[in-house]
Design a protein around this motif. Structure first.
Motif: not given
Length: 666
Positions: A480, A489, A360, A384-385, A103, A387-388, A357, A486, A353
């Protein structure tokens, strides 16, 4: 490959990567720095998995690697204890560290300290591995202090920021307070047992169960309670338990990858691991377990409340970490050591995460961290959404996500426990489930739903220095982040969904930890009620925690999606209560006034009265003035006139004759 070889590879591969990146990265470039450190941590992860498989097959290692000191009847050495608890920690630490390393390529892409950062995080991984693999208190203390030192370097990585320097100094000093207690506990262990090796200490602990020590004359304390409480003071500092938690939210001044690494799987979990490792000692001290329970309960609930009023996206997750560490601590206090390690493992995945996230989002918005300048990001950042959202569901304890199984097990352990203070902890744990769900989905709804509040044009940050990341103003819609952001994540989100259901049976009720953790009546009682993960999910609908979690999600949805105007109204009506939370219970203010201010005033007083007045004024300058006065007095007698000298001689003879006359008469 034998277990000792695997242990050495797992421990020292990250150190080798750190050395190469640190000494050669500046010359061979960024690609070399991240390649060698990622490869070294990947090798460490592979060796950890291989060690896990061997240990599950019955292998065991408790051996010295290097003898440091040989004395009269004792030895101090570097050694490895690779048992079931160790390999669990090894696998979690190296996997999360590997994801953070990958990351970091994306997050730190524009940073001039790129190679230095990879050197530090690889060294951090080595330090944590030495801590969890130790078979003696000496090596444990080495790893303990090493993670503290490297965290100091990483929190203050952007060292031109005054806030970063303040944060890393604060972390360093607060941890020294805890480490003093930890070192005192180790010293008492060596004094009592004559060794620092785990094996003899744990085996002989029951012999001292009735032993007492008088810390205050006339007041006897249990010797084992003193040892355990001293060791737990160290855990309070490292694992950020009240009131030594104040350093952790400020550590957000470091880059996001290290926030994830410190808060998810490494430094802050060191105290939880240590208490679990010391379970044979803690089980002999109900007083120490009660202290652990109460401190954990306070941290668990009251830090979660502070997360509700935070607007910095990273600080919301930081206070979430404090709360979840409190859950782990109360599990330890309830003698449910496997449950604490189980929550440590599930938390490592979903908290990583959430942190990554958040990072990100920060990348996409060019280092904007204020959630009031976000909103509507779900359509721009779907990966991202997603995974968060998974991390938030796990953090809130919604089934079948991983956090549900570990958090629900903690609540159940508190209900069964008979440790003094367990009822207090149980009430706060159930209430904390609601608060956890509320702040988790407040973050999700604030950042990813609702009206778009970010500025597309004219978004300018404060001026950056050479050691801070620089990004151009945002002239287009957010999008993104790159695959190096990602992919970690996604890989961390997968276990955040499945690892709880997969691992709860073997880890808690299938003798996963074997003899590495003390067997307790709490776990035996819980085993009678467990019939599999699916019945556990169904049974949850008949209990309070799940409904409290769902109520927290519903409340967050109503406040931040249906009626986004209401939070301001609630805050205004809450008045002083909201101010208390925003001021973080005034603990930082008190510390700044009492400890920092007191230290400054003490230093000023010592300088004014000690250095300036006593040493300089009296001892140095005063001596010079005395000599000068004597010299001036003597100079008056040296006139150069003979009749003055003759008069002096006559006066002297008269004085001597008078003395002898008086002496002879008497």
């Amino acid at each position: 490959m034998d277990l000792m070889t695997l242990a050495c590879i797992a421990a020292f591969a990250p150190l080798a990567g750190s050395i190469l990146a640190g000494f050669l990265g500046w010359k061979l470039g960024r690609t070399f720095a991240h390649s060698v450190t990622i490869l070294s941590v990947a090798i460490s992860f592979a060796a950890s998995v291989a060690a896990l498989l061997q240990v599950r097959g019955g292998a065991h290692l408790d051996s010295a690697v290097y003898t440091w000191i040989v004395g009269d009847g004792f030895q101090m050495h570097v050694g490895f204890l690779v048992d079931r608890l160790t390999v669990t920690m090894m696998a979690v630490v190296t996997f999360v560290s590997l994801m953070v390393h990958i990351y970091t390529i994306g997050y730190m892409a524009d940073d001039p300290g790129y190679q230095r950062f990879f050197c530090y995080i690889s060294l951090f991984t080595f330090s944590m591995m030495m801590l969890v693999m130790a078979n003696n208190f000496l090596q444990l203390f080495f790893g303990w202090e090493a993670v503290g030192l490297v965290s100091y370097l990483l929190i203050g990585f952007w060292y031109t920021r005054p806030t970063a320097i303040y944060a890393n100094l604060k972390a360093f000093l607060v941890n020294r307070v805890g480490d003093f207690g930890f070192l005192l506990g180790i010293a008492i262990v060596f004094t009592v047992f004559g060794t620092l090796d785990y094996g003899p200490v744990f085996a002989g602990a029951h012999l001292f169960q009735g032993a007492t020590v008088e810390l205050v004359p006339g007041l006897a304390w249990s010797l084992l309670s003193v040892i355990c409480i001293c060791l737990f003071v160290g855990a309070m500092g490292k694992s950020a338990q009240f009131p030594l938690h104040v350093w952790l939210p400020d550590s957000m001044e470091g880059p996001t990858p290290i926030s994830a690494l410190i808060h998810a799987a490494t430094m802050v979990t060191a105290g939880i691991f240590m208490v679990a490792r010391m379970s044979p000692l803690f089980e002999l001290s109900p007083a120490a377990l009660s202290v652990v329970t109460i401190v954990g309960a306070i941290t668990m609930f009251f830090m979660a409340l502070v997360a509700i009023v935070q607007y910095d996206i990273k600080r919301v997750v930081a206070y979430s970490t404090l709360s979840q560490l409190g859950y782990m601590t109360v599990a330890l206090g309830a003698s449910a050591y496997p449950v604490a390690i189980f929550h440590l493992m599930t938390h490592a995945f979903f908290k990583a995460v959430l942190f990554l996230g958040a990072g990100s989002v920060i990348i996409a918005l060019h280092h904007e961290q204020d959630m009031r300048k976000m909103g509507g990001l779900a359509k721009y950042m779907p990966i991202t959404y997603a995974t968060v959202l998974i991390g938030a569901l796990a953090n809130a304890g919604i089934p079948p996500f991983a956090g549900f199984f570990s958090k629900d097990s903690i609540v159940e352990a508190l209900a069964i426990s008979r440790v003094p203070g367990h009822t207090f902890a149980y009430v706060l744990a159930v209430a904390g489930v609601f608060v956890s769900a509320l702040y988790s989905f407040r973050l999700v709804f604030f950042a990813f739903h609702g009206k778009e509040r970010f500025e597309v044009h004219g978004h300018h940050e404060a001026a950056h220095t050479a050691e801070e990341p620089h990004h151009e103003p945002m002239h287009g819609k957010p999008h993104e982040t790159p695959w190096v952001v990602t992919v970690p994540l996604i890989l961390l989100a997968i276990p955040s969904i499945f690892i709880g259901a997969m691992a709860i049976g073997p880890m808690l009720y299938g003798d996963w930890f074997g003899s590495s953790i003390a067997a307790t009546p709490t776990m035996e009682e819980m085993a009678k009620e467990f019939h599999g993960w699916a019945p556990m999910v169904l049974h949850a609908f008949a209990g309070l925690p799940l409904w409290f979690a769902l109520a927290g999600v519903a409340t967050a949805y109503f406040l931040y999606i249906v009626r986004p105007d209401l939070p301001a109204v609630v805050k205004a009506r809450a008045g002083f209560l909201a101010t208390i939370l925003e001021r973080k219970y005034y603990l930082d203010d008190f510390n700044d006034w009492f400890f920092a201010g007191g230290a400054r005033k003490l230093g000023s007083g010592l300088w004014l009265w000690g250095d300036k007045t006593l040493i300089d004024g009296i001892m140095v300058n005063g001596t010079a003035r005395l000599i000068g006065w004597v010299a001036r007095a003597a100079r008056r007698m040296q006139t150069g006139f003979i009749y003055h000298y003759a008069f002096t001689m006559i006066f002297g003879v008269f004085a001597l004759l008078s003395f002898f006359w008086v002496y002879l008469l008497h």
